[in-house]
Design a protein around this motif. Structure first.
Motif, PDB file in Angstrom:
ATOM      1  N   LEU A   1     149.689 -37.104  -9.509  1.00  0.00           N
ATOM      2  CA  LEU A   1     150.936 -36.592 -10.068  1.00  0.00           C
ATOM      3  C   LEU A   1     150.727 -36.141 -11.509  1.00  0.00           C
ATOM      4  O   LEU A   1     149.998 -36.785 -12.268  1.00  0.00           O
ATOM      5  CB  LEU A   1     152.018 -37.675 -10.024  1.00  0.00           C
ATOM      6  N   PRO A   2     151.368 -35.055 -11.916  1.00  0.00           N
ATOM      7  CA  PRO A   2     151.220 -34.585 -13.299  1.00  0.00           C
ATOM      8  C   PRO A   2     151.974 -35.487 -14.265  1.00  0.00           C
ATOM      9  O   PRO A   2     152.693 -36.403 -13.869  1.00  0.00           O
ATOM     10  CB  PRO A   2     151.832 -33.180 -13.250  1.00  0.00           C
ATOM     11  N   SER A   3     151.798 -35.201 -15.545  1.00  0.00           N
ATOM     12  CA  SER A   3     152.506 -35.963 -16.574  1.00  0.00           C
ATOM     13  C   SER A   3     154.007 -35.708 -16.485  1.00  0.00           C
ATOM     14  O   SER A   3     154.460 -34.764 -15.831  1.00  0.00           O
ATOM     15  CB  SER A   3     152.002 -35.575 -17.964  1.00  0.00           C
ATOM     16  N   THR A   4     154.776 -36.558 -17.151  1.00  0.00           N
ATOM     17  CA  THR A   4     156.234 -36.487 -17.082  1.00  0.00           C
ATOM     18  C   THR A   4     156.793 -35.851 -18.346  1.00  0.00           C
ATOM     19  O   THR A   4     156.848 -36.496 -19.391  1.00  0.00           O
ATOM     20  CB  THR A   4     156.824 -37.894 -16.920  1.00  0.00           C
TER      21      THR A   4
ATOM     22  N   ARG B   1     162.388 -37.157 -19.378  1.00  0.00           N
ATOM     23  CA  ARG B   1     162.761 -38.537 -19.068  1.00  0.00           C
ATOM     24  C   ARG B   1     164.241 -38.705 -19.378  1.00  0.00           C
ATOM     25  O   ARG B   1     164.739 -38.223 -20.402  1.00  0.00           O
ATOM     26  CB  ARG B   1     161.927 -39.521 -19.888  1.00  0.00           C
TER      27      ARG B   1
ATOM     28  N   ASP C   1     161.834 -40.306 -14.442  1.00  0.00           N
ATOM     29  CA  ASP C   1     160.718 -39.545 -14.990  1.00  0.00           C
ATOM     30  C   ASP C   1     160.541 -38.329 -14.097  1.00  0.00           C
ATOM     31  O   ASP C   1     160.250 -38.457 -12.904  1.00  0.00           O
ATOM     32  CB  ASP C   1     159.434 -40.380 -15.010  1.00  0.00           C
TER      33      ASP C   1
ATOM     34  N   SER D   1     158.889 -34.453 -13.373  1.00  0.00           N
ATOM     35  CA  SER D   1     157.813 -33.510 -13.667  1.00  0.00           C
ATOM     36  C   SER D   1     158.213 -32.077 -13.358  1.00  0.00           C
ATOM     37  O   SER D   1     157.953 -31.169 -14.136  1.00  0.00           O
ATOM     38  CB  SER D   1     156.562 -33.874 -12.863  1.00  0.00           C
TER      39      SER D   1
END
Length: 383
Positions: free
Chosen positions: A263-266, A269, A354, A356
């Protein structure tokens, strides 16, 4: 500190080897204060340069150093003087050990037997020539609650029986339960009262676990141990009549860790009021809802209505929810049947999202229970 990346308490706990409850304790004691505490939500954030002091705290507490002395070591700018404080504590511990050994020898003599060396604590529970212990001791109500929480991500499908299973994973100091139905993934980590010395995993039939949960909920403490064809739950008294067994599944559980790592970064948020979000979802008369995060303090949720329930053909107005949002704006759509169980099974007054991308899983966490997380797949918007 705008140029310093902030780390959530859960991520920081994994870095330094202290659990979140211990970090809150040391923060409240003034020993390791978070770099930032959100005034609205109470969330605690740390920086990477605090990992060194946190690891030092873990080592100092492992040698039973009192908290005031730990604080003194951390506050001492001179490394030699800090080491002198540690040496003084260790000398006191050695003195106590000699007194302990002398008292133990006197007790042996009083029993009419020769004094014998005490076993090293690392050897306790390990019998030469036997396998490491696989038993895990945990609170019954806590285990039952964990089963209930991850069962929201199970599905009965004769064509894919693995979707109606729960993966148990025992590692030093933690027991993790995970389930997935392809659209959701729920994972709950418990801190056992005592842990297995051997790591193990077992895929267990979820229907049998759901049936056993009512029994587990009434037991103060249970010991769980995997067998070749099941997982066994016993009360701490080892009464053979007070036990439950749930069979293993022959299915292989999906490699969910590889999926999480991919999974990519978030970038976005958001923290929302859980009760308000649940109430809005319960009133939804459409199977799909739209969440829009485009303000630092507000999220909107739109619930399209069927033509028969609209007034003059006008759709329902969006509902505004109190939220704390950081990152770029994002609009995301969920099926109510996917989102509602993730929110209903969570703990605490707040929910953290969170996000993405509109087509990637949303990571949903409970504010008051950092070791409970759910991944929920979004969907296409309603026509």
């Amino acid at each position: 500190m705008p140029d310093t990346e902030l780390i959530t308490i859960g991520a920081f706990a994994r870095v330094c080897g202290l659990n979140a409850s211990a970090l809150r304790f040391y923060a409240d004691a003034g020993v390791l204060v978070p770099a930032l505490v959100d005034e609205d939500t109470g969330y605690r954030y740390y920086t990477s340069d605090q990992a060194g002091p946190a690891c030092l705290i873990r080592h100092l507490r492992a040698v039973d150093m009192p908290l005031p002395t730990v604080a003194a070591v951390l506050a001492e700018p001179d490394a030699a003087r800090a080491a002198a404080l540690l040496d003084a504590h260790l000398a006191e511990m050695h003195c106590r050990r000699r007194e302990f050994d002398a008292a133990a020898a006197a007790a042996h003599r009083a029993l009419g037997v020769d004094p014998r060396p005490l076993p090293d604590r690392r050897d306790l529970g390990a019998v030469p020539g036997t396998e490491p212990d696989r038993a895990v001791r945990v609170g019954g109500p806590a285990l039952a609650a964990a089963i209930d929480q991850v069962c929201t991500a199970t599905l009965t499908d004769p064509a894919l029986p693995v979707l109606d299973t729960i993966l148990f994973e025992a590692r030093p100091d933690e027991l993790t339960l995970t389930a997935t139905d392809r659209y959701r993934l729920a994972s709950r980590t418990l801190r056992p009262m005592s842990s297995a010395t051997a790591e193990w995993s077992a895929t267990i039939d979820a229907a049998e676990l759901r049936a056993a949960a009512s029994w587990l909920r009434r037991q103060h403490t249970v010991i769980l141990r995997p067998t070749s064809d099941s997982i066994e739950f016993r009360t701490a008294t080892e009464d053979s009549a007070a036990s439950q067994r749930c069979r293993r599944s022959p299915e292989e559980f999906p490699d969910y860790r590889r999926m999480l790592a991919a999974l990519p970064s978030t970038p976005t948020r958001a923290v929302l009021d859980r009760a308000h979000l649940l109430e809005t979802l319960e009133r939804a008369d459409s199977p799909i809802v739209t969440l829009r995060f485009d303000s630092p303090d507000t999220a909107t949720i739109s619930v399209p209505s069927p033509d028969a329930s609209t007034q003059d053909g006008m759709p329902n107005p969006p509902t505004e929810l109190r939220a704390t949002v950081s990152g770029p704006p994002i609009t995301i759509h969920f099926a109510v049947t996917t989102l509602y169980p993730a929110i209903a099974g969570a703990i605490g007054p707040d929910i953290m999202f969170d996000l993405s991308a509109p087509d990637l899983p949303a990571h949903i966490r409970s504010a008051d229970d950092g070791d409970l997380r759910t991944l929920a797949m979004p969907c296409e918007p309603a026509p």
